[in-house]
Design a protein around this motif. Structure first.
Motif, PDB file in Angstrom:
ATOM      1  N   GLN A 295      65.326  -3.243  32.823  1.00 43.45           N
ATOM      2  CA  GLN A 295      64.195  -2.462  33.336  1.00 43.45           C
ATOM      3  C   GLN A 295      64.360  -2.186  34.822  1.00 43.45           C
ATOM      4  N   HIS A 296      64.763  -3.204  35.565  1.00 43.20           N
ATOM      5  CA  HIS A 296      64.974  -3.065  37.016  1.00 43.20           C
ATOM      6  C   HIS A 296      66.045  -2.016  37.306  1.00 43.20           C
ATOM      7  N   ASP A 297      67.158  -2.097  36.585  1.00 43.69           N
ATOM      8  CA  ASP A 297      68.252  -1.146  36.788  1.00 43.69           C
ATOM      9  C   ASP A 297      67.824   0.271  36.425  1.00 43.69           C
ATOM     10  N   ALA A 298      67.029   0.423  35.371  1.00 46.32           N
ATOM     11  CA  ALA A 298      66.556   1.752  34.959  1.00 46.32           C
ATOM     12  C   ALA A 298      65.655   2.351  36.028  1.00 46.32           C
ATOM     13  N   ARG A 299      64.798   1.532  36.633  1.00 49.71           N
ATOM     14  CA  ARG A 299      63.908   2.040  37.696  1.00 49.71           C
ATOM     15  C   ARG A 299      64.700   2.457  38.926  1.00 49.71           C
ATOM     16  N   LYS A 300      65.786   1.722  39.221  1.00 53.66           N
ATOM     17  CA  LYS A 300      66.604   2.063  40.386  1.00 53.66           C
ATOM     18  C   LYS A 300      67.304   3.402  40.207  1.00 53.66           C
ATOM     19  N   CYS A 301      67.571   3.789  38.967  1.00 52.70           N
ATOM     20  CA  CYS A 301      68.281   5.038  38.694  1.00 52.70           C
ATOM     21  C   CYS A 301      67.364   6.245  38.633  1.00 52.70           C
ATOM     22  N   GLU A 302      66.054   6.016  38.593  1.00 49.42           N
ATOM     23  CA  GLU A 302      65.120   7.132  38.562  1.00 49.42           C
ATOM     24  C   GLU A 302      65.156   7.839  39.907  1.00 49.42           C
ATOM     25  N   PRO A 303      65.111   9.168  39.898  1.00 45.77           N
ATOM     26  CA  PRO A 303      65.107   9.862  41.177  1.00 45.77           C
ATOM     27  C   PRO A 303      63.837   9.536  41.959  1.00 45.77           C
ATOM     28  N   ALA A 304      64.007   9.298  43.221  1.00 48.61           N
ATOM     29  CA  ALA A 304      62.869   8.980  44.078  1.00 48.61           C
ATOM     30  C   ALA A 304      62.069  10.244  44.361  1.00 48.61           C
ATOM     31  N   THR A 305      60.762  10.091  44.396  1.00 52.26           N
ATOM     32  CA  THR A 305      59.910  11.210  44.744  1.00 52.26           C
ATOM     33  C   THR A 305      60.011  11.407  46.246  1.00 52.26           C
ATOM     34  N   PRO A 306      60.272  12.634  46.681  1.00 51.68           N
ATOM     35  CA  PRO A 306      60.386  12.843  48.123  1.00 51.68           C
ATOM     36  C   PRO A 306      59.076  12.538  48.833  1.00 51.68           C
ATOM     37  N   ARG A 307      59.202  12.029  50.019  1.00 52.61           N
ATOM     38  CA  ARG A 307      58.028  11.701  50.835  1.00 52.61           C
ATOM     39  C   ARG A 307      57.686  12.908  51.692  1.00 52.61           C
ATOM     40  N   PRO A 308      56.469  13.435  51.543  1.00 53.25           N
ATOM     41  CA  PRO A 308      56.114  14.614  52.332  1.00 53.25           C
ATOM     42  C   PRO A 308      55.996  14.294  53.819  1.00 53.25           C
ATOM     43  N   ALA A 309      56.406  15.252  54.634  1.00 53.01           N
ATOM     44  CA  ALA A 309      56.339  15.087  56.088  1.00 53.01           C
ATOM     45  C   ALA A 309      54.899  15.151  56.581  1.00 53.01           C
ATOM     46  N   GLN A 310      54.081  15.946  55.890  1.00 55.29           N
ATOM     47  CA  GLN A 310      52.684  16.067  56.273  1.00 55.29           C
ATOM     48  C   GLN A 310      51.875  16.633  55.113  1.00 55.29           C
ATOM     49  N   VAL A 311      50.562  16.526  55.220  1.00 52.24           N
ATOM     50  CA  VAL A 311      49.651  17.085  54.230  1.00 52.24           C
ATOM     51  C   VAL A 311      48.993  18.296  54.869  1.00 52.24           C
ATOM     52  N   ILE A 312      49.048  19.426  54.157  1.00 51.86           N
ATOM     53  CA  ILE A 312      48.470  20.666  54.684  1.00 51.86           C
ATOM     54  C   ILE A 312      47.561  21.255  53.623  1.00 51.86           C
ATOM     55  N   SER A 313      46.361  21.626  54.006  1.00 49.67           N
ATOM     56  CA  SER A 313      45.411  22.242  53.082  1.00 49.67           C
ATOM     57  C   SER A 313      45.844  23.668  52.773  1.00 49.67           C
ATOM     58  N   LEU A 314      45.593  24.099  51.554  1.00 47.41           N
ATOM     59  CA  LEU A 314      45.901  25.471  51.159  1.00 47.41           C
ATOM     60  C   LEU A 314      45.129  26.463  52.033  1.00 47.41           C
ATOM     61  N   GLU A 315      43.996  26.039  52.569  1.00 46.62           N
ATOM     62  CA  GLU A 315      43.207  26.897  53.460  1.00 46.62           C
ATOM     63  C   GLU A 315      43.986  27.277  54.716  1.00 46.62           C
ATOM     64  N   ASP A 316      44.972  26.463  55.102  1.00 42.90           N
ATOM     65  CA  ASP A 316      45.785  26.747  56.286  1.00 42.90           C
ATOM     66  C   ASP A 316      46.965  27.665  55.977  1.00 42.90           C
ATOM     67  N   PHE A 317      47.159  28.004  54.707  1.00 43.48           N
ATOM     68  CA  PHE A 317      48.228  28.910  54.294  1.00 43.48           C
ATOM     69  C   PHE A 317      47.752  30.357  54.395  1.00 43.48           C
ATOM     70  N   GLN A 318      48.695  31.257  54.510  1.00 42.92           N
ATOM     71  CA  GLN A 318      48.390  32.682  54.491  1.00 42.92           C
ATOM     72  C   GLN A 318      48.484  33.158  53.046  1.00 42.92           C
ATOM     73  N   GLU A 319      47.432  33.815  52.566  1.00 40.81           N
ATOM     74  CA  GLU A 319      47.417  34.280  51.184  1.00 40.81           C
ATOM     75  C   GLU A 319      48.071  35.650  51.066  1.00 40.81           C
TER      76      GLU A 319
END
Length: 129
Positions: free
Chosen positions: A56-80
């Motif tokens: 189980q430990h080895d299987a978890r190590k092989c799972e791709p890591a979820t990227p860590r976002p640099a910042q959180v931005i609201s959709l309201e700050d995007f240009q539509e």
């Protein structure tokens, strides 16, 4: 403990004992200052010495890591861009973050820059129909 995925049970046990000796305050006075958690060493040995837990430990190590976002931005700050059903936001590198309606319907929040390797998390809530 320092073992490889191909370490034998005997090598795992030897590494476990070395780790305990390095962390034991009666055997190594310098380690007392490090405050090494012996329980974590014991848990690592338990996992690595039990074939099912190790798999189980080895299987978890092989799972791709979820990227860590640099910042959180609201959709309201995007240009539509209504005609394209997408939104964009400038990256500090000069590139652009883009997300469209279909991606939001699928619950995608992590959006990569089109130019650099930075990823952001876009905050939004889908409107009820």
């Amino acid at each position: 403990m320092s073992v490889t995925p191909r370490s034998s049970p005997a090598e795992i046990k030897a590494a476990y004992r070395r780790a305990l000796l390095r962390a034991h305050p009666d055997k190594n006075l310098a380690s007392a200052a490090l405050l090494v958690d012996i329980a974590s060493i014991q848990e690592a040995y338990r996992v690595l010495s039990t074939p099912a837990l190790r798999a189980q430990h080895d299987a978890r190590k092989c799972e791709p890591a979820t990227p860590r976002p640099a910042q959180v931005i609201s959709l309201e700050d995007f240009q539509e861009h209504a005609e394209l059903d997408c939104w964009s936001h400038s990256c500090r590198c000069g590139g652009v973050y883009k997300i469209n309606g279909e991606e939001m319907e699928n619950g995608q929040h992590l959006v990569p820059c089109t130019s650099c390797s930075e990823i952001i998390w876009v905050g939004y809530e889908l409107a009820e129909d």
